[in-house]
Motif scaffolding. Structure first.
Motif, PDB file in Angstrom:
ATOM      1  N   ARG A 125      -3.404   2.876  -6.558  1.00  0.00           N
ATOM      2  CA  ARG A 125      -3.637   2.222  -5.135  1.00  0.00           C
ATOM      3  C   ARG A 125      -2.975   1.170  -4.683  1.00  0.00           C
ATOM      4  O   ARG A 125      -2.461   0.870  -3.664  1.00  0.00           O
ATOM      5  CB  ARG A 125      -5.664   1.605  -5.259  1.00  0.00           C
ATOM      6  CG  ARG A 125      -6.410   2.504  -4.817  1.00  0.00           C
ATOM      7  CD  ARG A 125      -7.870   1.825  -4.600  1.00  0.00           C
ATOM      8  NE  ARG A 125      -7.838   0.833  -5.247  1.00  0.00           N
ATOM      9  CZ  ARG A 125      -9.052   0.856  -6.218  1.00  0.00           C
ATOM     10  NH1 ARG A 125      -8.931   2.538  -7.081  1.00  0.00           N
ATOM     11  NH2 ARG A 125      -8.911  -0.618  -6.570  1.00  0.00           N
ATOM     12  N   LEU A 126      -2.005   0.096  -5.829  1.00  0.00           N
ATOM     13  CA  LEU A 126      -1.606  -0.638  -5.593  1.00  0.00           C
ATOM     14  C   LEU A 126      -0.147  -0.033  -5.007  1.00  0.00           C
ATOM     15  O   LEU A 126       0.670  -0.236  -4.538  1.00  0.00           O
ATOM     16  CB  LEU A 126      -1.971  -1.651  -7.132  1.00  0.00           C
ATOM     17  CG  LEU A 126      -0.044  -2.541  -6.860  1.00  0.00           C
ATOM     18  CD1 LEU A 126      -0.146  -3.327  -5.831  1.00  0.00           C
ATOM     19  CD2 LEU A 126       0.020  -3.263  -8.293  1.00  0.00           C
ATOM     20  N   LEU A 127       0.099   1.582  -6.170  1.00  0.00           N
ATOM     21  CA  LEU A 127       1.483   2.054  -5.131  1.00  0.00           C
ATOM     22  C   LEU A 127       1.189   2.463  -4.340  1.00  0.00           C
ATOM     23  O   LEU A 127       2.637   2.266  -3.110  1.00  0.00           O
ATOM     24  CB  LEU A 127       2.073   2.763  -6.581  1.00  0.00           C
ATOM     25  CG  LEU A 127       2.181   2.862  -8.031  1.00  0.00           C
ATOM     26  CD1 LEU A 127       2.263   3.815  -9.184  1.00  0.00           C
ATOM     27  CD2 LEU A 127       3.044   1.546  -8.143  1.00  0.00           C
ATOM     28  N   ALA A 128       0.441   2.832  -4.063  1.00  0.00           N
ATOM     29  CA  ALA A 128      -0.088   3.092  -2.251  1.00  0.00           C
ATOM     30  C   ALA A 128       0.309   1.822  -1.295  1.00  0.00           C
ATOM     31  O   ALA A 128       1.317   2.307  -0.352  1.00  0.00           O
ATOM     32  CB  ALA A 128      -1.235   4.417  -2.188  1.00  0.00           C
ATOM     33  N   VAL A 129      -0.100   1.170  -1.454  1.00  0.00           N
ATOM     34  CA  VAL A 129      -0.306  -0.055  -1.143  1.00  0.00           C
ATOM     35  C   VAL A 129       1.018  -1.242  -0.896  1.00  0.00           C
ATOM     36  O   VAL A 129       1.636  -0.669   0.063  1.00  0.00           O
ATOM     37  CB  VAL A 129      -0.724  -1.337  -1.232  1.00  0.00           C
ATOM     38  CG1 VAL A 129      -0.378  -2.568  -0.615  1.00  0.00           C
ATOM     39  CG2 VAL A 129      -2.277  -1.571  -1.016  1.00  0.00           C
ATOM     40  N   PRO A 170       4.820   1.598   4.890  1.00  0.00           N
ATOM     41  CA  PRO A 170       6.163   0.890   5.560  1.00  0.00           C
ATOM     42  C   PRO A 170       5.529  -0.560   6.023  1.00  0.00           C
ATOM     43  O   PRO A 170       6.349  -1.518   5.935  1.00  0.00           O
ATOM     44  CB  PRO A 170       6.270   1.825   6.277  1.00  0.00           C
ATOM     45  CG  PRO A 170       6.316   2.984   6.236  1.00  0.00           C
ATOM     46  CD  PRO A 170       4.956   2.902   5.271  1.00  0.00           C
ATOM     47  N   LYS A 171       4.346  -0.726   6.797  1.00  0.00           N
ATOM     48  CA  LYS A 171       4.209  -1.583   7.124  1.00  0.00           C
ATOM     49  C   LYS A 171       3.818  -3.256   6.092  1.00  0.00           C
ATOM     50  O   LYS A 171       3.910  -4.411   6.664  1.00  0.00           O
ATOM     51  CB  LYS A 171       3.165  -1.721   7.802  1.00  0.00           C
ATOM     52  CG  LYS A 171       1.500  -1.810   7.385  1.00  0.00           C
ATOM     53  CD  LYS A 171       0.342  -0.930   7.623  1.00  0.00           C
ATOM     54  CE  LYS A 171      -0.418  -0.253   6.857  1.00  0.00           C
ATOM     55  NZ  LYS A 171      -2.053  -0.712   7.661  1.00  0.00           N
ATOM     56  N   ASN A 172       3.724  -2.952   5.342  1.00  0.00           N
ATOM     57  CA  ASN A 172       3.542  -3.616   3.379  1.00  0.00           C
ATOM     58  C   ASN A 172       4.763  -4.304   2.568  1.00  0.00           C
ATOM     59  O   ASN A 172       5.726  -3.927   2.556  1.00  0.00           O
ATOM     60  CB  ASN A 172       2.997  -3.320   2.601  1.00  0.00           C
ATOM     61  CG  ASN A 172       1.310  -3.084   3.262  1.00  0.00           C
ATOM     62  OD1 ASN A 172       0.960  -3.760   4.571  1.00  0.00           O
ATOM     63  ND2 ASN A 172       0.748  -2.124   2.639  1.00  0.00           N
ATOM     64  N   TYR A 211       0.655  -9.420  -6.699  1.00  0.00           N
ATOM     65  CA  TYR A 211      -0.234 -10.522  -5.439  1.00  0.00           C
ATOM     66  C   TYR A 211       0.252 -10.350  -4.566  1.00  0.00           C
ATOM     67  O   TYR A 211      -0.349 -11.069  -3.371  1.00  0.00           O
ATOM     68  CB  TYR A 211      -1.305 -11.173  -6.067  1.00  0.00           C
ATOM     69  CG  TYR A 211      -0.099 -13.088  -6.415  1.00  0.00           C
ATOM     70  CD1 TYR A 211       0.283 -13.844  -5.926  1.00  0.00           C
ATOM     71  CD2 TYR A 211       0.254 -12.039  -7.861  1.00  0.00           C
ATOM     72  CE1 TYR A 211       1.495 -14.773  -6.567  1.00  0.00           C
ATOM     73  CE2 TYR A 211       1.195 -13.895  -8.398  1.00  0.00           C
ATOM     74  CZ  TYR A 211       1.921 -14.909  -7.618  1.00  0.00           C
ATOM     75  OH  TYR A 211       2.632 -15.080  -7.851  1.00  0.00           O
ATOM     76  N   GLY A 212       2.191 -10.420  -4.230  1.00  0.00           N
ATOM     77  CA  GLY A 212       2.828 -10.320  -3.225  1.00  0.00           C
ATOM     78  C   GLY A 212       2.500  -8.883  -2.129  1.00  0.00           C
ATOM     79  O   GLY A 212       3.136  -9.929  -1.578  1.00  0.00           O
ATOM     80  N   TYR A 213       1.835  -8.066  -2.195  1.00  0.00           N
ATOM     81  CA  TYR A 213       1.486  -7.587  -1.506  1.00  0.00           C
ATOM     82  C   TYR A 213       0.258  -8.013  -0.518  1.00  0.00           C
ATOM     83  O   TYR A 213      -0.840  -7.983  -1.958  1.00  0.00           O
ATOM     84  CB  TYR A 213       1.398  -5.780  -2.049  1.00  0.00           C
ATOM     85  CG  TYR A 213       2.468  -6.077  -2.491  1.00  0.00           C
ATOM     86  CD1 TYR A 213       3.899  -5.196  -1.036  1.00  0.00           C
ATOM     87  CD2 TYR A 213       3.796  -6.331  -3.323  1.00  0.00           C
ATOM     88  CE1 TYR A 213       5.288  -5.270  -1.319  1.00  0.00           C
ATOM     89  CE2 TYR A 213       5.336  -5.801  -4.147  1.00  0.00           C
ATOM     90  CZ  TYR A 213       6.589  -5.381  -2.253  1.00  0.00           C
ATOM     91  OH  TYR A 213       7.486  -4.869  -2.808  1.00  0.00           O
ATOM     92  N   PRO A 214      -0.233  -7.011  -0.062  1.00  0.00           N
ATOM     93  CA  PRO A 214      -1.887  -7.076   0.757  1.00  0.00           C
ATOM     94  C   PRO A 214      -2.941  -6.421  -0.148  1.00  0.00           C
ATOM     95  O   PRO A 214      -2.147  -5.481  -1.111  1.00  0.00           O
ATOM     96  CB  PRO A 214      -1.720  -6.339   1.969  1.00  0.00           C
ATOM     97  CG  PRO A 214      -0.496  -6.579   2.357  1.00  0.00           C
ATOM     98  CD  PRO A 214       0.449  -6.254   1.394  1.00  0.00           C
ATOM     99  N   ASP A 215      -3.798  -7.304  -0.740  1.00  0.00           N
ATOM    100  CA  ASP A 215      -4.810  -6.499  -1.336  1.00  0.00           C
ATOM    101  C   ASP A 215      -4.979  -4.758  -1.217  1.00  0.00           C
ATOM    102  O   ASP A 215      -5.244  -4.805   0.336  1.00  0.00           O
ATOM    103  CB  ASP A 215      -6.104  -7.493  -1.403  1.00  0.00           C
ATOM    104  CG  ASP A 215      -7.368  -7.058  -3.227  1.00  0.00           C
ATOM    105  OD1 ASP A 215      -6.509  -6.532  -3.725  1.00  0.00           O
ATOM    106  OD2 ASP A 215      -8.382  -7.198  -2.932  1.00  0.00           O
ATOM    107  N   CYS A 216      -5.696  -4.048  -2.080  1.00  0.00           N
ATOM    108  CA  CYS A 216      -5.584  -3.065  -1.632  1.00  0.00           C
ATOM    109  C   CYS A 216      -6.741  -2.212  -0.720  1.00  0.00           C
ATOM    110  O   CYS A 216      -8.100  -2.636  -1.874  1.00  0.00           O
ATOM    111  CB  CYS A 216      -6.085  -2.033  -3.083  1.00  0.00           C
ATOM    112  SG  CYS A 216      -4.510  -2.078  -4.512  1.00  0.00           S
TER     113      CYS A 216
END
Length: 200
Positions: A56-60, A64-66, A195-200
């Motif tokens: 799920r994290l890899l998908a986040v 492109p928006k993330n 945590y540098g990316y939005p949560d899944c």
């Protein structure tokens, strides 16, 4: 949940990373022989669920928006560093003896950097392995702090060098188990893997 609560809970868990090579394996606490298969099965289930979170994290990350947020660190998570600093600010004697921050603070910041930017993982298994390596490096760094500063810290804390090394070794394991227990991706925690990316 505080670092101390997480540490206390996590120390009671037996987490055995799967398929460790001879180069990867380190001193992992052993479970009683009669229950080893039970622990291995639990570990397989834990790894299975965590791998789904890594997917799920890899998908986040791929969306492109993330984008990756700027790096931030709270030092040693779960209130450990902030509590240390508050006590040092309130009681000057504590600060004189134990310094303004934990002597292994830099270990936690390095660990945070690994958890913040998790790009570059080819797949979920690689991401899982990268998190395990980061957690082991945190534990080793805390232990290494005792090795590098043992005479100075033993004098500062008024303990023998042997007690200092033992204490830092146990603290390193406690921190390892705490981050293994609560640091998986998509957990909603501010110090989760990725945590540098939005949560899944």
């Amino acid at each position: 949940m505080s670092f101390w609560v997480l540490s206390g809970v996590a120390l009671q868990l037996v987490l055995l990373p799967e398929n460790l090579s001879a180069q990867q394996s380190e001193a992992i606490p052993e479970a009683p022989a009669t229950s080893m298969m039970d622990h291995l099965e639990l570990d397989q289930w834990g790894r299975f669920w965590e791998l789904m979170a890594h997917e799920r994290l890899l998908a986040v990350i791929a969306a492109p928006k993330n984008t990756l947020s700027p790096f931030t660190s709270d030092g040693c998570s779960g209130g450990f560093s902030s509590s240390w600093e508050q006590i040092a600010g309130y009681w000057p004697g504590f600060a004189d003896r134990y310094q303004q921050e934990p002597p292994f603070e830099s270990c936690c910041i390095t660990h945070d950097r690994a958890y913040h930017d998790t790009t570059g993982a080819a797949d979920a298994a690689y991401s899982y392995g990268a998190r395990l390596r980061a957690d082991r490096e945190l534990r080793h760094c805390v232990w290494q702090t005792a090795q590098d500063q043992r005479a100075e810290l033993a004098r500062l804390y008024s303990v023998s060098e042997e007690v200092l090394e033992l204490g830092f070794g146990q603290l390193g394991w406690a921190m390892f188990y705490a981050v293994r227990f609560g640091g998986q991706p998509c957990s909603g925690l501010s110090w989760r893997w990725g945590y540098g990316y939005p949560d899944c």
